[in-house]
Design an enzyme around this catalytic site. Structure first.
Site, short mmCIF file in Angstrom:
data_model
loop_
_atom_site.label_atom_id
_atom_site.label_comp_id
_atom_site.label_asym_id
_atom_site.label_seq_id
_atom_site.Cartn_x
_atom_site.Cartn_y
_atom_site.Cartn_z
N ASP A 69 6.24 5.51 3.70
CA ASP A 69 7.16 6.39 4.40
C ASP A 69 7.65 5.71 5.68
O ASP A 69 6.85 5.39 6.57
CB ASP A 69 6.44 7.69 4.72
CG ASP A 69 7.34 8.68 5.41
OD1 ASP A 69 8.44 8.91 4.89
OD2 ASP A 69 6.97 9.19 6.46
N THR A 102 13.93 8.20 5.45
CA THR A 102 13.64 7.61 6.75
C THR A 102 13.65 6.09 6.69
O THR A 102 13.93 5.44 7.69
CB THR A 102 12.28 8.08 7.26
OG1 THR A 102 11.32 7.87 6.23
CG2 THR A 102 12.31 9.53 7.61
N THR A 103 13.35 5.52 5.55
CA THR A 103 13.40 4.06 5.43
C THR A 103 14.86 3.62 5.36
O THR A 103 15.27 2.70 6.05
CB THR A 103 12.67 3.59 4.16
OG1 THR A 103 11.46 4.29 4.05
CG2 THR A 103 12.42 2.11 4.21
N ASP A 400 7.97 14.91 1.75
CA ASP A 400 9.33 14.41 1.53
C ASP A 400 10.01 15.19 0.42
O ASP A 400 11.15 15.62 0.57
CB ASP A 400 9.29 12.92 1.12
CG ASP A 400 9.20 12.01 2.33
OD1 ASP A 400 8.91 12.53 3.42
OD2 ASP A 400 9.41 10.79 2.18
#
Lengths: 535, 553
Positions: A69, A102-103, A400
């Site tokens: 994550d 988020t990456t 997520d």
């Protein structure tokens, strides 16, 4: 950092601790900032996509976490560099707002900065670059909206939601069980969702982890799970048709808050005091029983004497239930929290179908499950897994997935993943670039290149040849006018992401592009860095 | 002199640094230049930002006053610049960079005169004369908007706010934010326009255009106890009770001690304490309050008590938020509940708790007395929002000023050039050294358009020539020509392209820059005392957080 010299060549001291400050100006400042930010993005880029790798992070205390994550990785890296920190915040704000992607947002920002660096070398003014990026961003967002598709979240037993959850889970360590976990996440969210208002309060979904068993044993409890057991081992392990009494006062003689002491002058007085104390316990249990409650949950403890008394009176009880759990149980069972024994009334009790103790594995650990609550609006996902690291990562992955489903309930438009949306935007932005007559044209074109960086990175991580696969996908998109062609990461034999059912939410993609552009603009606007020397 | 073996007279402590005379003035001017150079590149719509790290804190800013403040300038003459930037910030709120630049440029122009031996006082006199004329002209040139209709006035205010936001990070969304700012200022009492009544709250996450204006008060959910979630989170026209009172079961007096002689009395003491708190709660409920806010904590008991009775409560509300709620709802903060009068309750159209990003916010909307507004800012990174907040602050100050002053001029360097033209013209009509000095003043004014052009990467010499030519034509036509950073020619009528600024900003900038320049010119001696011993001992502590490794050895 010396700023000025007088007529004799002696430097002035203009600033405090001038000798210990360093100043970087102009191109040097841009480059150092960009390189620092890029370094962060590079670390994350190998985590992108379904075949992305995990990172192992060791905290200063020696705690190890393994995660895929983005937000968690950058948070635990404890980055010091001020510009690089901007990217950390970028990732976290994507996490706070959307919860997923988020990456991707950090990788995109890194690609944009890489492009900006070459543009700076060409001698283009940084603000022209950021203007160009801004215009390109608007074009990309508009195009995203046109290629997005509305999906029916209700259809086919919420199949679309499950697919979207699967996409989110696809890159995680639990990807093998993504379908099962996706289903659990979807059911959990739908249980608590307010479909009329299109709102989901994620506080109502509790994620509890327990090591042992395997990921397949993860399950959804339509109720609440608390990591506590009955206060006395001989109490019944299961209470059906429970009427729950929630107490925030201890099973103890009440104590005044003011400092007090009791002077006892005679043996009789002492006896009386003892009897009175005993009487308190009896009265308390009586009050609870009288209200019709058949189980008591207490925020505080109670001593062994009370425990024994409760057992004798066949009143199962649980002690040391945490404040947040008390609140959750109150919400779910419709109970009122009772601060004083005198105030117990039958109306204040909560109702649940069943309260039972469950045991896991061979270990002696037990947990309490409260099922079929009266106003069931709270669910718990119990995650199992081989080791602490796995359950932690599974927890993050499910979080997520839950966020993705929530976003779909809020806004049911999707785009297709696998880099197809980025490619489609890149093509659109490239077309737009040619219409711009000013210097921004270069920046806009570079924005398109940066967008292409995402599918490139995906292909790279999957062991495909990035250049050929992106080139193929791009040419097919153009030829067939089909914005759904992406990278076949899973090697399923088709590059049409609609067939592969790789769904991503429009809101997440939009947010990614907007946030990344915003941060890049901010970094490009800094032309002067003044910092302590060791910076 | 020493060859006459005169005894040396020690006037000052050993180590005192004195310097005097012309060289002193020149060196002061140089120091000021160096500081002004730092902020120079932030001017104008293509101005850049500075990143300054002080300890663990990093600030990214475009605001002249903020940057100068963070630089920690210690040079005595250069500090004057920091002070004028600060005074401009306090007085007007915007134009801090241009004030600093103007002061430095005036000094730069004065430098050759000083070096050639002209007495500083003559320069000062010349500058003062020029300033007087410049201010007179500024008033003459400015456009009065007080007679305009309300709508066009609002339009003007928006234009002014946009000009202030031009150079900031928010430049691309200036349309959106200028409207936000103007609506916020319009909410205030037009006679007082108290800046403190516009709250700005930052929530990271989301896009910058997700920011919104609350017509009333908004504050973050305070710490809450179990039971809070069971309280209703939405009211229409609620009665709001504002308290500065702790609602908790606790000992009433700090050092009191109770001696209990008989076991039977024990229960009565316990009951008495409960009675105390229940009494308070009951009074509040009876008075009909639906929302209870307190500056001091509201305990778990009270939270659950209120939850049972469908009342919303929030403890530990920040002082400023409570004050703004008071202003907005027309309630009064009570320090006791004894004799609680429902008339002291405030009210608002709608109260609700909403999710903003990862935070929950309490919103009080449609307040009857609405003399306050809150802007909730969203954005990617912490520093981004902080800079956005500073930029909005500038815009708010400008709009406030404009609201009062009613006079505007065109920006983009147009007004400076027009005054400069006039002063040059005037200079020819005076005799003596003043002629040169007024001319220099006129030249110094050109620094503003020149820097704007330079920062935008334009050819500043070419642009200046074009602009001078336009202005030299005289009359109404060329008056408002300023730097245009977008167009191909580089110049345009900034009045028509709506780059508007309140006259007051320019007026204050001219005054304080000239004053600062004159102050520095009139210093001919600096006596700097050596650092006292205490100070040197303190020094190692001056860098907290660093391991003292370098100091041993």
């Amino acid at each position: 950092m010396s700023l000025a010299f007088d007529d004799y060549g002696r430097p002035y001291i203009i600033l405090r601790d001038q000798g210990q400050k360093k100043r970087m100006k102009g191109l040097e400042a841009y480059k150092s900032n960009i390189l620092a930010a890029k370094a962060v993005a590079n670390t994350l880029s190998s985590s992108l996509g379904p075949k992305g790798m995990d990172k192992m992070l060791v905290s200063p205390d020696g705690d190890v976490s393994v995660t895929n994550d983005g937000a968690t990785i950058v948070e635990k890296m404890e980055i010091q560099h001020p510009t690089a920190k901007l990217l950390v915040e970028l990732s976290q704000s994507q996490d706070a707002e959307i919860g997923d992607g988020t990456t991707g947002v950090v990788v995109l920002a890194g690609k944009l900065l890489e492009q900006a660096l070459t543009l700076l070398d060409k001698g283009i003014h940084p603000l022209k670059i950021s203007d160009g990026f801004d215009r390109a961003c608007d074009v990309a967002i508009k195009h995203l909206e046109t290629i997005s598709e509305e999906i029916d979240i209700q259809a086919n037993e919420h199949e679309a939601l499950i697919q979207a959850a699967c996409t989110a889970l696809g890159s995680k360590v639990v990807s093998k069980r993504k379908r099962e976990l996706g289903k659990i996440a979807v059911t959990a969210v739908l249980d608590v969702a307010d479909l009329a208002r299109r709102d989901v309060n994620l506080d109502l979904i509790k994620i509890q982890t327990k090591t042992g068993g395997s990921v397949e044993d993860t399950r959804l409890i339509s109720g609440i799970l608390i990591d506590k057991d009955m206060s006395h081992p001989q109490m019944p392990k299961e209470v059906n048709d429970a009427r729950i009494c929630l107490l925030t006062c201890p099973f103890e003689p009440p104590k005044p808050k003011t400092k007090h002491n009791i002077n006892i002058s005679s043996a009789e007085d002492y006896k009386k005091l003892y009897q009175q104390e005993q009487q308190y316990f009896v009265d308390m249990v009586k009050l609870v029983k009288a209200s019709g409650a058949n189980i008591a949950l207490c925020q505080w403890g109670f001593d062994d004497e009370a425990n024994h008394l409760l057992l004798q009176n066949e009143l199962p009880a649980v002690r040391w239930v945490s404040g947040t759990d008390v609140e959750l149980i109150a919400m779910a069972t419709g109970a009122r929290i009772i601060p004083r024994f005198q105030e117990i009334t039958p109306e204040k009790l909560g109702k649940a179908g069943c309260v039972k103790e469950v045991q896991f594995g061979t270990s002696n650990e037990r947990m309490l499950v409260i099922e079929n609550c009266q106003c069931t609006k709270a669910v718990t996902i119990l995650i199992r897994g081989g080791s602490q690291m796995i359950v932690d990562e599974a927890k993050r992955s499910i979080h997520d997935a839950i966020c993705v489903i929530r976003n779909l309930i809020k806004d049911n438009r999707i785009v297709y993943g696998g880099g197809s949306a980025e490619l489609a935007c890149a093509i659109q932005v490239l077309q737009y670039a040619d219409e711009v007559s000013s210097v921004e044209q270069y920046a806009i074109r570079s924005f398109a290149d940066a967008l292409e960086g995402i599918p490139c990175c995906l292909a790279d991580n999957c062991g495909l040849n990035p250049i050929t696969s992106v080139a193929q996908a791009k040419s097919r998109q153009l030829k067939e006018n089909n914005p759904r062609i992406g990278i076949d990461c899973m090697e399923l034999g088709t590059t049409d992401m609609k067939e592969q059912r790789i769904y991503e939410t429009l809101s997440s993609k939009k947010q990614q592009i907007q946030l990344a552009t915003q941060v890049v603009k901010m970094i490009l606007k800094i032309d002067d860095v003044i910092a302590p020397d060791d910076y | 002199m020493s060859q006459f073996l005169q005894p040396t007279i020690l006037l000052l402590r050993e180590g005192t640094d004195t310097s005097q005379g012309r060289a002193q003035i020149v060196s002061n001017i140089n120091a000021v230049q160096a500081v002004a150079d730092v902020v120079k590149s932030t001017l104008g719509p293509r101005g850049m930002d500075k990143m300054i790290q002080t300890g663990p804190k990093v600030t990214i800013s475009n605001d002249g006053a903020t940057i100068l403040n963070l630089l920690e300038v210690v040079h005595p003459a250069a500090r004057v610049l920091v002070d004028i930037a600060k005074s401009q910030d306090d007085e007007v709120g915007d134009g801090t960079t241009s004030t600093t630049l103007l002061a430095a440029e005036l000094l730069k122009e004065a430098k050759p005169f000083i070096e050639e031996g002209i007495h500083p006082q003559i320069v000062i006199q010349g500058y003062r004369k020029a300033l007087e004329l410049a201010l007179e002209k500024l008033e003459g040139f400015s456009i009065n908007i007080s007679k305009d209709s309300i709508e066009s006035k609002r339009d003007t205010l928006i234009k002014c706010a946009q000009t202030a936001l031009n150079s900031k990070l928010l430049a691309n969304t200036k349309q959106f934010f200028s409207e936000l700012v103007v609506s916020a200022v319009e909410k205030l009492d037009p006679n007082i326009l108290d800046r403190d009544l516009i709250g700005i709250k930052n929530v990271t996450g989301g896009n910058i255009t997700d920011s919104f204006l609350v017509d009333g008060v908004a504050f973050k959910k305070t710490f809450s106890y179990a039971g809070f979630e069971q309280q209703p989170k939405r009211f229409e026209n609620p009665k709001i009770c504002l308290l500065n009172l702790e609602l908790e079961l606790k000992s009433e007096k700090e050092n009191a001690e109770i001696r209990i002689e008989k076991p039977e009395e024990y229960q009565s003491i316990v009951d008495a304490e409960w009675a105390l708190i229940y009494e308070k709660l009951e009074i509040i409920v009876k008075a009909g309050a639906q929302i209870v806010l307190s500056k001091l904590p509201i305990g778990d008991l009270a939270t659950q008590y209120f939850a049972d009775r469908n009342i919303f409560c929030a403890g530990r509300v920040a002082q400023e938020d409570l004050l703004r709620v008071q202003k907005a709802t027309g309630g009064q903060v009570q320090t006791t509940v004894n004799g609680l009068n429902p008339e002291t309750f405030g009210t608002c159209g709608l109260f609700e708790e909403v999710q903003v990003g990862a935070e929950r916010y309490n919103l009080f909307k449609n307040c009857p007395q609405s003399r306050t507004a809150t802007i909730v800012l969203r954005g990617g990174a912490e520093q981004f929002i902080q800079e956005a907040e500073r930029s909005l602050n500038d815009a708010i100050m400008i709009v406030r000023r404009c609201f009062k002053a009613n006079k505007i001029v065109a920006g983009g360097g147009a007004i400076e050039l027009e005054i400069s033209r006039f002063l040059r013209h005037y200079a020819r009509s005076v005799t003596g050294k003043t002629q040169y000095i007024v001319n220099s003043f006129a030249k110094a004014l050109e620094v503003i358009p020149r820097t704007i052009a330079e920062n935008a990467g334009l050819n500043s010499i070419e642009i200046m020539n074009k602009l001078r030519q336009k202005h030299a034509q005289g009359g109404e036509e060329g008056r408002w020509y300023g730097v245009d950073i977008n167009g191909a020619s580089g110049v345009c009528d900034t009045h028509q392209s709506f780059v508007w600024e309140p006259t007051l900003v320019k007026r204050n900038a001219l005054c304080s820059a000239t004053e600062a320049a004159c102050a520095i010119l009139s210093i001919d001696e600096t006596v700097k005392n050596p650092k006292s011993d205490q100070d040197t001992k303190m020094k190692p502590k001056g860098q907290p957080g660093r391991p003292p490794m370098g100091m041993r050895r």
